[in-house]
Design an enzyme around this catalytic site. Structure first.
Site: not given
Lengths: 295, 295
Positions: B114, B128, B131, B165, B195, B278-280
């Site tokens: 990531s 960003h 995979t 793209h 929003h 519980g990810g970092n």
């Protein structure tokens, strides 16, 4: 298309004008006090509030009420927003199950004042305050105030937090000795970041769905909560605003503000409520700090 | 306490080592490319990635996997994080109903890469990419890449978006002509701020639960998506990084970054998934920009 079901209005309906007038007069007093602080510290460079009116759009063009944002960007207050709004309409089907009285009649009326202050100096705590009255087939008050010191464990921060709590404790105790412990604990529970396992700040009080059965007493408590904030927060600002600070303290403040953003966007029920009821996006997100770092 | 129910592993289980190795080697290539960009622009002041390993805590102390954060703060890349993680465990009861295959067997394995890049120059878009492969009683791939230009309607921003793209379109078309239109539309739908009623950026592709039945083909597509990003984003950075910019453009960039924060904290499913499994926390919130303004 069908007429809304009717329900007898709660006694709060008779208080709408007085409640709105109170929230607006408290806004005026808060703004005047904050401008006086700017004058005392910044002289000719003092900030001034700028007011912006907004109308709440409705799908059928019927009156939906609106509000006034008051924002000051000054030399003491880096960004402070004081919003008043008085809105009316119908809750969406999604919201009806979650709002007291809205299952009986989807119409609502709400008025309130909401304040968030982000300060230039990292030695002056940020503060949040709001009070509001809601009327559906039921009626109630909600609100609270809380303080967010940036140098959390310093003697000064602890003293500020103690004074802030003392002011709200005294206001609560004039009405019901059960209020302060209950509303302090509610505040601690509410302003907590589970993903960080840490509180947002030093707490204060938080209450909602207050309807003791004595409308006059509840309204008097809400007014006293406002006066408690009007008394204590300017006092804290005045005694800290002239103290020199370091770039390291400023950097730390910008990082702590990131936690404030995380709380407001991930957890704050008021923010989410605003989005879902067509509130003014600029007014809702006025709570976000002017400058933030996630280094 | 009871043994977990067993289910036949999906074919993806046999690919765990290869998938992990791919994600880590792609990380290495991305980091090397970004450091080369720093060298080209900043010479002796060039940034370098710093790697930090983390272990995923488990309640019973069993191995839960973990990851490595790679973060660079440089002269071109204001803050870029490239995380790899490979974790295993059991989904909470709350999550089991929402994850394919987890209703059959709560155990999961997941590995992925990531990346989020926030750039010094307001003329270089943020980017960003991620995979991942998931294995429960089922197995699938997910991921995507998207670009966030800061001066959204400038000719340069439109050209960058078109190139971005085109690169993903070509990668998609090598595998299935249906992929690009589908995954582009998915991306537009996903990276949208209701929003604000505005898109987060210029889009790209987004896909999830990819399991065509041909594991080798799916894995090849995922690799090609990574190579498409590795090709196009550095190219965009290199052609924009030396262009002088104004303080007004920088201020606008800091405000646009606020929208990025709003999206990630209010809407991003990946962020919420990380919190719930519980990810970092530092790795999850590495996506947040280093400096942001809500003026």
């Amino acid at each position: 298309m069908s007429a809304a079901p009717t329900a007898p209005p709660p006694p709060h309906a008779s208080l709408q004008d007085q409640a709105r007038t109170w929230f607006e007069s408290l806004r005026d007093r808060l703004c005047a006090e904050f401008e006086a602080i700017e004058d005392a510290q910044a002289g000719g460079d003092a900030g001034r509030f700028v007011r912006t009116k907004w109308d709440r759009p409705t799908q059928d063009g019927s009156p939906g009420g609106g509000g006034v944002m008051s924002v000051m960007r000054g030399k003491v207050f880096e960004k402070v927003g004081v919003n008043v709004s008085t809105v009316a309409g119908e809750f969406s089907p999604e919201m009806r199950a979650r709002i007291p009285g809205a299952d009986v009649d989807p119409r609502f009326w709400a008025s309130g004042v909401s304040l968030v202050a982000h300060m230039c100096s990292p030695l002056v705590p940020a503060a949040h305050f709001n009070t509001r009255m809601l009327v559906t087939a039921r009626g109630w008050f909600g609100g609270g105030g809380d303080l967010t010191p940036m140098q959390r464990d310093s003697a000064e921060a602890l003293a500020d937090a103690a004074d802030f709590h003392a002011s709200f404790r005294a206001a609560c105790n004039r009405h019901d000795p059960a209020y302060y412990p209950k509303y302090k604990e509610w505040c601690d529970r509410y302003f907590f970041l589970p993903h960080r396992n840490e509180p947002r700040g030093a707490g204060g009080i938080f209450f909602d769905h207050l309807d003791s059965g004595d409308l006059a007493a509840d309204f008097a408590f809400v007014r006293d909560a406002g006066l408690a904030f009007l008394d204590v927060f300017p006092r804290i600002v005045r005694r800290r605003m002239a103290v020199p600070w370091t770039v390291e303290q400023r950097e730390h403040q910008l990082i702590r503000r990131g936690r404030y953003v995380e709380f407001n966007l991930i957890h704050d029920a008021g923010t989410l409520f605003g989005f879902k009821t067509g509130g003014n996006i600029e007014a809702i997100l006025m709570s976000l700090p002017p400058e933030v770092r996630w280094p």
